[in-house]
Design a protein around this motif. Structure first.
Motif, PDB file in Angstrom:
ATOM      1  N   PRO A 429       0.808  -1.226   0.000  1.00  0.00           N
ATOM      2  CA  PRO A 429       0.000   0.000   0.000  1.00  0.00           C
ATOM      3  C   PRO A 429       0.838   1.271   0.000  1.00  0.00           C
ATOM      4  CG  PRO A 429      -0.901  -1.595   1.552  1.00  0.00           C
ATOM      5  CD  PRO A 429       0.414  -2.146   1.098  1.00  0.00           C
ATOM      6  N   LEU A 430       1.958   1.274   0.740  1.00  0.00           N
ATOM      7  CA  LEU A 430       2.828   2.450   0.794  1.00  0.00           C
ATOM      8  C   LEU A 430       3.429   2.740  -0.577  1.00  0.00           C
ATOM      9  CD1 LEU A 430       4.199   4.630   2.521  1.00  0.00           C
ATOM     10  CD2 LEU A 430       6.035   2.984   2.992  1.00  0.00           C
ATOM     11  N   VAL A 431       3.905   1.702  -1.251  1.00  0.00           N
ATOM     12  CA  VAL A 431       4.471   1.863  -2.593  1.00  0.00           C
ATOM     13  C   VAL A 431       3.436   2.442  -3.552  1.00  0.00           C
ATOM     14  CG1 VAL A 431       5.324   0.600  -4.626  1.00  0.00           C
ATOM     15  CG2 VAL A 431       6.205   0.054  -2.350  1.00  0.00           C
ATOM     16  N   CYS A 432       2.215   1.942  -3.464  1.00  0.00           N
ATOM     17  CA  CYS A 432       1.153   2.356  -4.388  1.00  0.00           C
ATOM     18  C   CYS A 432       0.620   3.760  -4.089  1.00  0.00           C
ATOM     19  CB  CYS A 432       0.013   1.345  -4.339  1.00  0.00           C
ATOM     20  SG  CYS A 432       0.448  -0.257  -5.054  1.00  0.00           S
ATOM     21  N   ILE A 433       0.905   4.285  -2.929  1.00  0.00           N
ATOM     22  CA  ILE A 433       0.553   5.674  -2.610  1.00  0.00           C
ATOM     23  C   ILE A 433       1.666   6.622  -3.065  1.00  0.00           C
ATOM     24  CG2 ILE A 433       0.212   7.319  -0.711  1.00  0.00           C
ATOM     25  CD1 ILE A 433      -1.240   5.058   0.797  1.00  0.00           C
ATOM     26  N   ILE A 434       2.913   6.223  -2.838  1.00  0.00           N
ATOM     27  CA  ILE A 434       4.054   7.075  -3.181  1.00  0.00           C
ATOM     28  C   ILE A 434       4.177   7.261  -4.694  1.00  0.00           C
ATOM     29  CG2 ILE A 434       6.580   7.211  -3.173  1.00  0.00           C
ATOM     30  CD1 ILE A 434       6.529   5.898  -0.417  1.00  0.00           C
ATOM     31  N   ALA A 435       3.971   6.187  -5.474  1.00  0.00           N
ATOM     32  CA  ALA A 435       4.158   6.238  -6.929  1.00  0.00           C
ATOM     33  C   ALA A 435       3.289   7.304  -7.604  1.00  0.00           C
ATOM     34  CB  ALA A 435       3.918   4.863  -7.550  1.00  0.00           C
ATOM     35  N   PRO A 436       1.975   7.359  -7.370  1.00  0.00           N
ATOM     36  CA  PRO A 436       1.182   8.404  -8.027  1.00  0.00           C
ATOM     37  C   PRO A 436       1.491   9.810  -7.529  1.00  0.00           C
ATOM     38  CG  PRO A 436      -0.193   7.053  -6.579  1.00  0.00           C
ATOM     39  CD  PRO A 436       1.116   6.369  -6.685  1.00  0.00           C
ATOM     40  N   ILE A 437       1.880   9.939  -6.245  1.00  0.00           N
ATOM     41  CA  ILE A 437       2.258  11.269  -5.740  1.00  0.00           C
ATOM     42  C   ILE A 437       3.480  11.792  -6.489  1.00  0.00           C
ATOM     43  CG2 ILE A 437       3.183  12.511  -3.745  1.00  0.00           C
ATOM     44  CD1 ILE A 437       1.425  10.776  -1.962  1.00  0.00           C
ATOM     45  N   LEU A 438       4.497  10.934  -6.652  1.00  0.00           N
ATOM     46  CA  LEU A 438       5.695  11.323  -7.411  1.00  0.00           C
ATOM     47  C   LEU A 438       5.338  11.619  -8.866  1.00  0.00           C
ATOM     48  CD1 LEU A 438       8.351   8.778  -6.044  1.00  0.00           C
ATOM     49  CD2 LEU A 438       8.115  11.213  -5.473  1.00  0.00           C
ATOM     50  N   SER A 439       4.404  10.859  -9.435  1.00  0.00           N
ATOM     51  CA  SER A 439       4.004  11.071 -10.832  1.00  0.00           C
ATOM     52  C   SER A 439       3.312  12.417 -11.011  1.00  0.00           C
ATOM     53  CB  SER A 439       3.068   9.941 -11.286  1.00  0.00           C
ATOM     54  OG  SER A 439       3.702   8.695 -11.199  1.00  0.00           O
ATOM     55  N   ILE A 440       2.473  12.785 -10.065  1.00  0.00           N
ATOM     56  CA  ILE A 440       1.786  14.082 -10.130  1.00  0.00           C
ATOM     57  C   ILE A 440       2.802  15.217 -10.046  1.00  0.00           C
ATOM     58  CG2 ILE A 440       0.201  15.613  -8.893  1.00  0.00           C
ATOM     59  CD1 ILE A 440      -1.401  13.107  -8.089  1.00  0.00           C
ATOM     60  N   ILE A 441       3.780  15.073  -9.162  1.00  0.00           N
ATOM     61  CA  ILE A 441       4.831  16.093  -9.026  1.00  0.00           C
ATOM     62  C   ILE A 441       5.628  16.216 -10.320  1.00  0.00           C
ATOM     63  CG2 ILE A 441       6.979  16.686  -7.820  1.00  0.00           C
ATOM     64  CD1 ILE A 441       5.776  15.339  -5.317  1.00  0.00           C
ATOM     65  N   LEU A 442       6.004  15.084 -10.906  1.00  0.00           N
ATOM     66  CA  LEU A 442       6.743  15.093 -12.177  1.00  0.00           C
ATOM     67  C   LEU A 442       5.918  15.723 -13.291  1.00  0.00           C
ATOM     68  CD1 LEU A 442       8.450  11.567 -12.256  1.00  0.00           C
ATOM     69  CD2 LEU A 442       9.622  13.773 -12.288  1.00  0.00           C
TER      70      LEU A 442
END
Length: 488
Positions: A429-442
């Motif tokens: 769950p932690l991995v799947c939350i971090i990935a879209p947050i980083l994608s939005i920032i990028l």
């Protein structure tokens, strides 16, 4: 178009849907609701899926956007076709072999309970926001066309609309939707065809004249080769492939219909024939877009500031009564064919994946009914919140953010299918939350950080890659035997 005519159209339309619901839901049970008893004719599913895939957003937006984007949207659709081929020959056989009700059950066998619920939760979030957004647009059209004339507030319009959808889906579920989708696809395509015919008739254009007009129009530009553009062919085509896999092949809403077919071969034929029909339908919408602008110019009609308003403006005010009625049916059909199947898919996923992930056969009929009501109310509240913003750009941004939640789902399945590694399930769950947050920032900072480079649809691939990278980092040294990865 008078309010009485609009009311008659809406009443007659829903009367037809209720009749179909009655005929398809007799002696229904949970198996009927969730899987359609796996007896759906593949050609019926293929045809009905066209309306659900186009949606109200496509119905209005694609023709209007040809003034800004030309036909570059077709680059994306061409990528979709490749994605559907992958779905037909990779995912369909897997899901049928596992005899799944919810496609996210695969994640439980492959990674564990946390991963399973994470994938299902991301779907629930995405689908709730996405379906609510599409229904929100349809409700606005109904509000303008009918309910405003009687001083009825928007929240009543939404409540009536979503209650009607609940009424014809709560018993038969996916079995009913397979049949109602065929009716709704027919109305949608009929609306576009009649609109084109009216324009050709009023502008006195032959088929040959139309071909020359469309092919020579700058609004028919198909390919974009500028690498910095978010519409670059290679970026858009590639994104079209993987977005289709993620948002169709790994989406319970879409795959639940495919899994109602009698066999793997029927489901594969359904996907392949649907993809061809979807491509032709999209071309029809793009042709309509060029003709709408030609019609407005020829008749000195001011182009609305919002391109989404052009088609409704012309259809309801200039094309005549028949075209106006069929347009109204088309926009209702396009929105509801997405919303009704989404409501059923949300109910299915929540019942199977969240309430009963260990014993998928134990969901009670009464529980399913309560969940169905719950998601109906949730969609109502989300639409009311959208309307409170009173800013379509804000609502559109929320809808786009919801799209980022498909990246982790794609990453989970890709990692599961490509590798043999086990992961630390509790960290997924932690991995799947971090990935879209980083994608939005990028995505937000790409032009500044990467010398003018602008992400388009391919940001989904970045999102999925970051998810896979995270899964690799939390993977264990133990490798699963092949027979567990691809359980038969």
């Amino acid at each position: 178009m008078t309010p009485l005519i609009v009311f008659s159209v809406i009443t007659g339309y829903f009367g037809l849907l209720m009749l179909i619901s009655y005929l398809t839901s007799r002696k229904s049970d949970n198996d009927t609701f969730f899987t359609g008893n796996r007896q759906s004719p593949w050609y019926l599913v293929a045809y009905g899926m066209v309306g659900a895939s186009l949606s109200g957003v496509t119905f209005i937006s694609v023709p209007g956007e040809v003034s800004n984007l030309g036909w570059t949207y077709l680059q994306f659709v061409l990528g979709n076709i490749v994605g559907y081929v992958v779905i037909a020959f990779v995912l369909i056989p897997l899901f049928y072999r596992l005899n799944l009700i919810s496609i996210y059950e695969y994640l439980k066998d492959r990674f564990g309970l946390k991963s399973y619920r994470t994938g299902a939760s991301f779907f629930l979030i995405s689908q709730t926001i996405g379906a609510s957004f599409r229904l929100f647009l349809a409700a606005i059209v109904l509000q303008i066309a009918f309910f405003n004339s009687f001083g009825i507030p928007f929240w009543v319009t939404v409540l009536v609309t979503i209650s009607l959808i609940w009424l014809y889906t709560f018993r038969g579920g996916i079995k009913t939707i397979v049949w109602t989708d065929t009716i709704q696809t027919t109305f949608l395509l009929l609306a576009v065809t009649i609109s084109i015919f009216v324009i050709l008739s009023q502008l006195d254009l032959s088929i040959n004249d139309t071909f020359k007009l469309v092919s020579s129009s700058p609004k028919s530009n198909l390919f974009e080769w500028n690498w910095l553009s978010d519409r670059n062919f290679f970026k858009t085509f590639t994104a079209g492939v993987f977005i289709t896999i993620a948002m169709n092949g790994l989406d319970q809403n879409v795959m639940q219909k495919n899994l109602t077919c009698k066999s793997i071969k029927d489901a594969q034929k359904n996907i392949l024939w649907f993809s061809v029909t979807f491509l032709l339908s999209t071309i029809l919408f793009l042709i309509l877009g060029v003709l709408l602008y030609q019609y407005a110019t020829a008749n000195n009609i001011a182009i609305p500031e919002r391109t989404d308003d052009l088609y409704p403006l012309l259809a309801l005010n200039y094309f005549g009564l028949l075209a106006g009625i069929v347009f109204l049916l088309g926009i209702i059909a396009a929105a509801f064919s997405s919303a009704d199947s989404a409501l059923t898919a949300l109910t299915t996923s929540f019942c199977i994946d969240i309430l009963s992930p260990k014993k998928t056969k134990t969901v009670k009929k009464r529980t399913r009914l309560y969940v169905h009501i719950g998601f109906t109310l949730l969609m109502f509240l989300v639409i009311i919140i959208f309307n409170a913003f009173n800013d379509t750009s804000v609502v559109s941004a929320v809808f786009k953010v919801a799209g980022f939640t498909y990246g982790p789902i794609l990453g989970l399945y890709a990692f599961g299918l490509i590798t043999k590694k086990k992961v630390k399930d509790k960290l997924v769950p932690l991995v799947c939350i971090i990935a879209p947050i980083l994608s939005i920032i990028l995505n937000y900072n790409s032009e500044k950080w990467f010398n003018g480079f602008k992400f388009g649809f391919e940001i989904l691939l970045v999102n999925a890659f970051l998810t896979m990278l995270g899964l690799f980092i939390i993977s264990k040294k133990t490798i699963l035997p092949l027979h567990i990865i691809h359980k038969k």
